[in-house]
Design a protein around this motif. Structure first.
Motif, PDB file in Angstrom:
ATOM      1  N   ALA A  38       0.716  -1.171   0.195  1.00 46.71           N
ATOM      2  CA  ALA A  38       0.247  -0.056  -0.278  1.00 46.71           C
ATOM      3  C   ALA A  38       1.068   1.031   0.921  1.00 46.71           C
ATOM      4  O   ALA A  38       0.549   2.230  -1.268  1.00 46.71           O
ATOM      5  N   SER A  39       1.552   1.231   0.700  1.00 47.13           N
ATOM      6  CA  SER A  39       2.823   2.306   1.169  1.00 47.13           C
ATOM      7  C   SER A  39       3.371   2.737  -0.279  1.00 47.13           C
ATOM      8  O   SER A  39       3.414   3.643  -1.075  1.00 47.13           O
ATOM      9  N   PHE A  40       3.751   1.284  -0.956  1.00 48.37           N
ATOM     10  CA  PHE A  40       4.859   1.668  -2.395  1.00 48.37           C
ATOM     11  C   PHE A  40       3.642   2.313  -3.126  1.00 48.37           C
ATOM     12  O   PHE A  40       3.634   3.285  -4.104  1.00 48.37           O
ATOM     13  N   GLU A  41       2.360   2.071  -3.205  1.00 42.17           N
ATOM     14  CA  GLU A  41       1.491   2.089  -4.295  1.00 42.17           C
ATOM     15  C   GLU A  41       0.689   3.585  -4.306  1.00 42.17           C
ATOM     16  O   GLU A  41       0.621   4.699  -5.158  1.00 42.17           O
ATOM     17  N   LEU A  42       1.153   3.870  -2.826  1.00 44.28           N
ATOM     18  CA  LEU A  42       0.277   5.615  -2.363  1.00 44.28           C
ATOM     19  C   LEU A  42       1.705   6.452  -2.471  1.00 44.28           C
ATOM     20  O   LEU A  42       1.708   7.661  -3.330  1.00 44.28           O
ATOM     21  N   LEU A  43       2.778   6.004  -3.188  1.00 47.28           N
ATOM     22  CA  LEU A  43       4.387   6.968  -3.471  1.00 47.28           C
ATOM     23  C   LEU A  43       4.129   7.028  -4.590  1.00 47.28           C
ATOM     24  O   LEU A  43       4.294   7.877  -5.479  1.00 47.28           O
ATOM     25  N   ARG A  44       4.075   6.035  -5.924  1.00 41.78           N
ATOM     26  CA  ARG A  44       3.784   5.836  -6.976  1.00 41.78           C
ATOM     27  C   ARG A  44       2.369   6.871  -7.324  1.00 41.78           C
ATOM     28  O   ARG A  44       2.513   7.236  -8.936  1.00 41.78           O
ATOM     29  N   ALA A  46       0.959   9.909  -5.721  1.00 41.37           N
ATOM     30  CA  ALA A  46       2.049  10.546  -5.875  1.00 41.37           C
ATOM     31  C   ALA A  46       3.301  11.312  -6.689  1.00 41.37           C
ATOM     32  O   ALA A  46       3.063  12.355  -6.663  1.00 41.37           O
ATOM     33  N   LYS A  47       3.759   9.850  -7.436  1.00 39.83           N
ATOM     34  CA  LYS A  47       4.457  10.861  -7.860  1.00 39.83           C
ATOM     35  C   LYS A  47       5.742  10.997  -7.529  1.00 39.83           C
ATOM     36  O   LYS A  47       6.473  12.180  -7.990  1.00 39.83           O
ATOM     37  N   VAL A  48       6.207  10.136  -6.367  1.00 36.73           N
ATOM     38  CA  VAL A  48       7.383  10.783  -5.885  1.00 36.73           C
ATOM     39  C   VAL A  48       8.646   9.834  -6.997  1.00 36.73           C
ATOM     40  O   VAL A  48       8.062   8.988  -7.395  1.00 36.73           O
ATOM     41  N   ALA A  49       9.188  10.364  -6.942  1.00 33.57           N
ATOM     42  CA  ALA A  49      10.351  10.478  -7.784  1.00 33.57           C
ATOM     43  C   ALA A  49      11.112   9.455  -7.065  1.00 33.57           C
ATOM     44  O   ALA A  49      11.554   9.275  -5.479  1.00 33.57           O
ATOM     45  N   HIS A  50      12.572   8.792  -7.384  1.00 35.08           N
ATOM     46  CA  HIS A  50      12.698   7.403  -7.442  1.00 35.08           C
ATOM     47  C   HIS A  50      14.297   7.903  -6.547  1.00 35.08           C
ATOM     48  O   HIS A  50      15.053   8.100  -7.631  1.00 35.08           O
ATOM     49  N   HIS A  51      14.577   8.195  -5.895  1.00 33.10           N
ATOM     50  CA  HIS A  51      15.833   8.736  -5.150  1.00 33.10           C
ATOM     51  C   HIS A  51      16.364   8.100  -4.425  1.00 33.10           C
ATOM     52  O   HIS A  51      15.724   7.957  -3.274  1.00 33.10           O
ATOM     53  N   ASN A  52      17.029   7.936  -4.356  1.00 32.16           N
ATOM     54  CA  ASN A  52      18.463   6.479  -3.353  1.00 32.16           C
ATOM     55  C   ASN A  52      17.477   5.779  -2.766  1.00 32.16           C
ATOM     56  O   ASN A  52      17.740   5.722  -1.836  1.00 32.16           O
ATOM     57  N   TYR A  55      11.492   4.320  -2.163  1.00 32.08           N
ATOM     58  CA  TYR A  55      10.723   3.318  -2.118  1.00 32.08           C
ATOM     59  C   TYR A  55      10.653   2.694  -1.555  1.00 32.08           C
ATOM     60  O   TYR A  55       9.529   1.988  -1.065  1.00 32.08           O
ATOM     61  N   ILE A  56      11.713   1.851  -1.528  1.00 28.30           N
ATOM     62  CA  ILE A  56      12.314   0.947  -0.899  1.00 28.30           C
ATOM     63  C   ILE A  56      12.374   1.149   0.787  1.00 28.30           C
ATOM     64  O   ILE A  56      12.235   0.039   1.518  1.00 28.30           O
ATOM     65  N   TYR A 238      -4.953   3.391  -7.245  1.00 25.93           N
ATOM     66  CA  TYR A 238      -4.023   3.127  -7.013  1.00 25.93           C
ATOM     67  C   TYR A 238      -2.840   1.921  -7.089  1.00 25.93           C
ATOM     68  O   TYR A 238      -1.386   2.267  -7.284  1.00 25.93           O
ATOM     69  N   GLY A 239      -3.686   1.049  -7.855  1.00 22.11           N
ATOM     70  CA  GLY A 239      -2.645   0.112  -8.845  1.00 22.11           C
ATOM     71  C   GLY A 239      -3.497  -0.991 -10.040  1.00 22.11           C
ATOM     72  O   GLY A 239      -4.314  -0.700  -9.662  1.00 22.11           O
TER      73      GLY A 239
END
Length: 272
Positions: A38-44, A46-52, A55-56, A238-239
């Motif tokens: 669910a947290s992974f889907e929320l970040l996606r 909200a279009k959170v950038a894949h920095h460092n 997401y993980i 969300y997914g």
């Protein structure tokens, strides 16, 4: 619609069986998987950038908190995870400030909500299971969320006239919202009677009615809140993990709000 029903029929009983039959530790693993996805889907969403590895780190944090609650270290685990996640998020942000790859503050907040907030709320399921008669308490949030949603749908379809109460879900009606609350109260009372009859436990039905009332209200707020996030982010679901239903967050949006509310009520005013 057919796909939605088939998936619901297949997964619904399995999830209920996990809640009712699994010990707290095993249930925590299930909740950890749900919270992580669910947290992974929320970040996606909200279009959170894949920095460092944002997401993980966020998904791992979300998975660890329910596991801590299973062994009685929930508060300690939540604090430790929150501190580590904040450091993992802010340190890269500090290093990239003023560059083209600058990390916006709102992305950090989304990660903290997904990595700490959502799993803390869902961990209430694990905490409910640890009570005496926890096998009955743990079903309360799911019953509240499911029956409220079903009641709101049918009352809205057959009796709904006053629509547009909120632009977040303009097709939902006042009658639907009221019907959802009434359904939640009714089915919570019915559940109380079933627990009393089959479980041989004395149940305080007025308290169950209160569970139904407050659980239904917070369920509808939760549904609208996560719908608001989707609308503002411009996505429908969300997914696509659950065909016909959307993502994990689409299925557990209401439960995310209902679970901590029912946990609080059980702690303050146990029904049995």
């Amino acid at each position: 619609m057919v796909t939605r029903i088939i998936v619901g029929v297949a997964l619904g009983p399995a999830f209920l069986a996990a809640l009712f039959l699994l010990p707290p530790a095993a249930l925590a693993v299930v909740v950890a998987c749900i919270a992580g996805m669910a947290s992974f889907e929320l970040l996606r969403c909200a279009k959170v950038a894949h920095h460092n590895g944002m997401y993980i780190f966020t998904a791992l944090a979300a998975a660890l908190i329910p596991l801590g609650h299973a062994y009685g270290f929930g508060s300690w685990t939540a604090r430790a995870v929150a501190i580590v996640l904040m450091a993992a998020l802010f340190l890269p942000a500090l290093g990239r400030y003023g560059t083209e790859r600058e990390i916006p503050f709102e992305h950090i907040i989304v990660c903290l909500f997904g990595g700490v907030g959502i799993p803390l709320f869902l961990s209430a399921l694990v905490q409910l299971k640890r009570f005496d008669n926890g096998q009955f308490y743990v079903l309360l949030p799911v019953i509240s969320a499911f029956t409220t949603d079903i009641g709101a749908y049918f009352f809205g379809v057959f009796l709904g006239k006053h629509r547009g109460i909120t632009q977040v879900s303009p097709n939902k009606s006042l009658e639907g919202y009221i019907g959802g609350i009434l359904s939640g109260c009714l089915f919570m009372l019915l559940y109380g009677l079933l627990v009393e009859y089959f479980g041989g436990i004395e149940v305080r039905l007025p308290v169950m009615a209160l569970y139904g009332l407050l659980g239904s209200v917070i369920t509808e707020i939760g549904d609208l809140s996560f719908s608001l996030i989707k609308r503002q982010c411009g996505v429908k679901d969300y997914g696509t993990l659950l065909p016909g239903h959307g993502g994990m967050m689409d299925r557990f949006d209401s439960t995310t709000f209902a679970a901590p509310m029912l946990l609080l009520l059980v702690e303050v005013l146990p029904a049995f």
